[in-house]
Design a protein around this motif. Structure first.
Motif, PDB file in Angstrom:
ATOM      1  N   THR A  53       7.137  -9.502   6.035  1.00 40.95           N
ATOM      2  CA  THR A  53       7.684  -8.931   4.811  1.00 40.95           C
ATOM      3  C   THR A  53       6.547  -8.602   3.850  1.00 40.95           C
ATOM      4  OG1 THR A  53       9.758 -10.163   5.029  1.00 40.95           O
ATOM      5  CG2 THR A  53       9.201  -9.350   2.844  1.00 40.95           C
TER       6      THR A  53
ATOM      7  N   TRP B 222       5.913  -6.127   0.124  1.00 37.23           N
ATOM      8  CA  TRP B 222       6.460  -5.250  -0.912  1.00 37.23           C
ATOM      9  C   TRP B 222       5.456  -4.123  -1.128  1.00 37.23           C
ATOM     10  CZ3 TRP B 222       9.410  -7.498  -5.689  1.00 37.23           C
ATOM     11  CH2 TRP B 222       9.966  -6.445  -6.430  1.00 37.23           C
TER      12      TRP B 222
ATOM     13  N   THR C 299       8.762  -0.081   1.199  1.00 38.14           N
ATOM     14  CA  THR C 299       9.821  -1.084   1.102  1.00 38.14           C
ATOM     15  C   THR C 299      10.306  -1.298  -0.327  1.00 38.14           C
ATOM     16  OG1 THR C 299       8.200  -2.890   0.894  1.00 38.14           O
ATOM     17  CG2 THR C 299       8.909  -2.285   3.114  1.00 38.14           C
TER      18      THR C 299
ATOM     19  N   LEU D 239      16.028 -14.806   0.664  1.00 39.21           N
ATOM     20  CA  LEU D 239      15.076 -14.084   1.507  1.00 39.21           C
ATOM     21  C   LEU D 239      14.148 -15.082   2.192  1.00 39.21           C
ATOM     22  CD1 LEU D 239      13.464 -11.551   2.486  1.00 39.21           C
ATOM     23  CD2 LEU D 239      12.242 -11.641   0.307  1.00 39.21           C
TER      24      LEU D 239
ATOM     25  N   PHE E  65      10.840 -15.219   5.085  1.00 37.99           N
ATOM     26  CA  PHE E  65       9.877 -14.508   5.912  1.00 37.99           C
ATOM     27  C   PHE E  65       8.917 -15.521   6.507  1.00 37.99           C
ATOM     28  CE2 PHE E  65       8.722 -14.284   1.432  1.00 37.99           C
ATOM     29  CZ  PHE E  65       7.430 -14.801   1.397  1.00 37.99           C
TER      30      PHE E  65
ATOM     31  N   SER F 226       3.327 -13.119   7.867  1.00 36.17           N
ATOM     32  CA  SER F 226       3.224 -12.233   6.706  1.00 36.17           C
ATOM     33  C   SER F 226       1.928 -12.362   5.927  1.00 36.17           C
ATOM     34  CB  SER F 226       4.396 -12.506   5.741  1.00 36.17           C
ATOM     35  OG  SER F 226       5.638 -12.244   6.351  1.00 36.17           O
TER      36      SER F 226
ATOM     37  N   LYS G  93      14.753 -10.755  12.752  1.00 37.45           N
ATOM     38  CA  LYS G  93      14.885  -9.720  11.727  1.00 37.45           C
ATOM     39  C   LYS G  93      16.378  -9.451  11.529  1.00 37.45           C
ATOM     40  CE  LYS G  93      10.712  -8.524  13.747  1.00 37.45           C
ATOM     41  NZ  LYS G  93      10.223  -8.773  15.116  1.00 37.45           N
TER      42      LYS G  93
ATOM     43  N   ASN H  22      10.334  -4.792  11.026  1.00 38.71           N
ATOM     44  CA  ASN H  22       9.893  -5.654   9.944  1.00 38.71           C
ATOM     45  C   ASN H  22      10.018  -4.912   8.612  1.00 38.71           C
ATOM     46  OD1 ASN H  22       8.867  -8.143  11.296  1.00 38.71           O
ATOM     47  ND2 ASN H  22       7.545  -6.680  12.336  1.00 38.71           N
ATOM     48  N   MET H  23       9.975  -5.660   7.518  1.00 38.24           N
ATOM     49  CA  MET H  23      10.091  -5.055   6.183  1.00 38.24           C
ATOM     50  C   MET H  23       8.687  -4.787   5.644  1.00 38.24           C
ATOM     51  SD  MET H  23      12.178  -3.830   4.015  1.00 38.24           S
ATOM     52  CE  MET H  23      13.704  -4.390   4.771  1.00 38.24           C
TER      53      MET H  23
END
Length: 524
Positions: A174, A176, A180, A199, A201, A206, A249, A264-265
């Motif tokens: 994850t 940002w 995303t 949330l 992750f 990550s 996921k 994945n994000m």
């Protein structure tokens, strides 16, 4: 005394390196600490011979023993760090309790939901999954299979904008970033509406990506409740085998809409400079679904959330969601959420919490089921003996088998390890289709005879079978089969086929490195 020993050793020419080493140090004279090292070395090797093979595949045991014997002490240390796929007792206990609870709740439910009629062979697949994971099959509607990377993220954001009660997100990597941001802004709007947003992750998965250091602070600022999965925080007494990962996921909205798959994000370049420079990008798919099956997907999240923080989550099912049943709320630019449909779907979780490797047994059973055609898509194809034998046997039985992989994998060691299997696959008549570089084909699914399909987060490699927490969706009746077959057709058109002539012409040093990498793949 030492002169006599030298005479004895002068007539001995043993092949074993350990005995040669022992002879040399005896002949030259040893201090007490040298004796101690020799004794410890042999003692550890003797113990390893009896301990390492226990409940471990022969190839894995032999690889570990080879490492221990070739690099004394270092091999032992590595084995102690990453040699066992088992997690701590607490996590095992939680998973077992969750399984028993699910079995009790669903005890009266049949293996196959009412309204679905399967052949005995397909019914046996459903029963296998239920016995291994306690998850019964369920009905649902496959709304879409999102194969456009950015479009998939927008679809998840749109679904979050329809949330009235909660949003549960569990995604391995994850970040940002600019791609995303649309999703995280949707989470922010949901929190502003009073929706509970959770949330999770993976910690190690990550932490190497840009923005990780500030990710937690940014999530706190928008009111998202977040946790890292399988954290490596020894200063907080949170430490375990460092390469065990939660690779799942999934996204669940109000218990009625769910997403799961391989994506994945994070931006499709994974934010790496070399990737951006070369144009390397990931190709994935996410399945969007509604209906009772989402409750089972949500239970996977709930168990992992409880495992990480000890908090129990109250799950709202579709029948309890008044907004979904009565109003069928519509989000901006979205379609009406459909009623539960007639797709027959089954959630199959797997990982170190399960000692029976449910995903490996499922994939192997699906391969054995194939009578006419078999399609395999996996970015990391490093099968164990059972799956490899099943796949090649299927080809020898006359099944048309095709394997989709990336032309160039994103991990060098994996690239060489999976390449070591190509010769025997080609010899069996399996068609290997390579998705063109700079794309990384990251989708994961298997289709047999247009009768059964499995897709999700699980690769067809030893890591996904024994070390990663994964989640797979199986369907034997409904629209998912056709959608995934269409996606495979798209991949087929874009790919080039690897021929035996081309593969046999590779240089000798490539063969050597491939075979060496194959040995390391069994170190688990």
């Amino acid at each position: 005394m030492w002169e006599k020993l030298r005479e004895v050793w002068s007539f001995i020419t043993p092949d074993d390196f350990g005995f040669m080493f022992l002879g040399n140090i005896i002949a030259d004279g040893m201090s007490w600490w040298q004796w101690l090292l020799v004794i410890a070395d042999y003692l550890l090797k003797i113990i390893a011979l009896g301990y390492v093979p226990s409940q471990r595949k022969p190839t894995s045991a032999m690889a570990w023993l080879l490492a221990i014997f070739l690099v004394p002490f270092v091999g032992i240390i590595l084995f102690m760090l990453i040699g066992s796929p088992y997690i701590n007792r607490r996590r095992h206990r939680i998973q077992n309790q969750a399984n028993e609870m699910l079995r009790t709740i669903s005890a009266e439910e049949p293996d196959v939901p009412a309204g679905h009629h399967l052949s005995p062979e397909l019914t046996s697949l459903v029963s296998l999954n239920r016995r291994l994971t306690a998850m019964p099959a369920s009905s649902g509607t496959v709304v879409d299979v999102h194969a456009d990377y950015d479009g998939s993220i927008r679809a998840m954001a749109d679904a979050v904008d329809r949330a009235a009660h909660y949003v549960n997100v569990q995604i391995y990597i994850t970040a940002w970033d600019d791609t995303t941001d649309v999703f995280f802004r949707a989470l922010e709007r949901a929190v502003d509406r009073g929706v509970t947003v959770r949330l999770m992750f993976d910690h190690v998965g990550s932490w190497k990506y840009p923005g990780y250091r500030t990710l937690g602070r940014r999530l706190d600022e928008i009111g998202v409740r977040w946790l890292v999965m399988l954290p490596l925080q020894p200063w907080r007494w949170r430490f375990r085998r460092p390469d065990l990962r939660n690779h799942r996921k999934l996204v669940v909205i109000d218990g009625h809409t769910g997403f799961m798959g391989s994506q994945n994000m994070i931006d499709s370049s994974y934010l790496m400079k070399d990737n951006i420079k070369e144009g390397r990008h990931w190709v994935d798919n996410m399945v969007e679904m509604t209906g009772p099956v989402v409750t089972l997907l949500n239970s996977v999240f709930a168990v992992d959330w409880f495992t990480e923080c000890g908090e129990e989550i109250e799950l709202i099912t579709p029948s309890e969601s008044a907004e979904w049943l009565s109003h069928r709320r519509k989000g901006p630019g979205s379609e009406v959420v459909p009623d539960p449909g007639t797709d027959m779907l089954q959630i199959v979780p797997s990982g170190p919490g399960f000692t029976t490797e449910p995903n490996l047994r499922l994939f192997t059973s699906v391969v054995h089921h194939a009578k006419r055609s078999l399609t395999l898509v996996s970015p990391y194809f490093i099968p164990d003996e059972a799956l490899l034998e099943a796949i090649t046997t299927a080809a020898y039985r006359g099944v048309e088998v095709e394997l989709f992989v990336s032309e160039k994998a994103d991990q060098t060691l994996v690239e060489h390890a999976q390449s070591s299997y190509y010769a025997e696959l080609l010899a069996a008549g399996i068609r290997i289709r390579r998705y063109p570089y700079p794309a990384v084909l990251h989708s994961k699914f298997i289709i047999a005879d247009d009768e059964v399909v499995c897709t999700g987060s699980s690769n067809m490699d030893m890591r996904s079978f024994g070390l990663n927490y994964e989640v797979t969706l199986m369907s034997v009746e409904g629209t998912l089969l056709g959608r995934m077959a269409a996606l495979a057709s798209d991949y087929r058109e874009a790919s080039t086929e690897l021929t035996t002539d081309v593969w046999d012409s590779r240089p000798w040093h490539r063969r050597y490195i491939d075979n060496l990498a194959r040995l390391t793949s069994a170190l688990q």
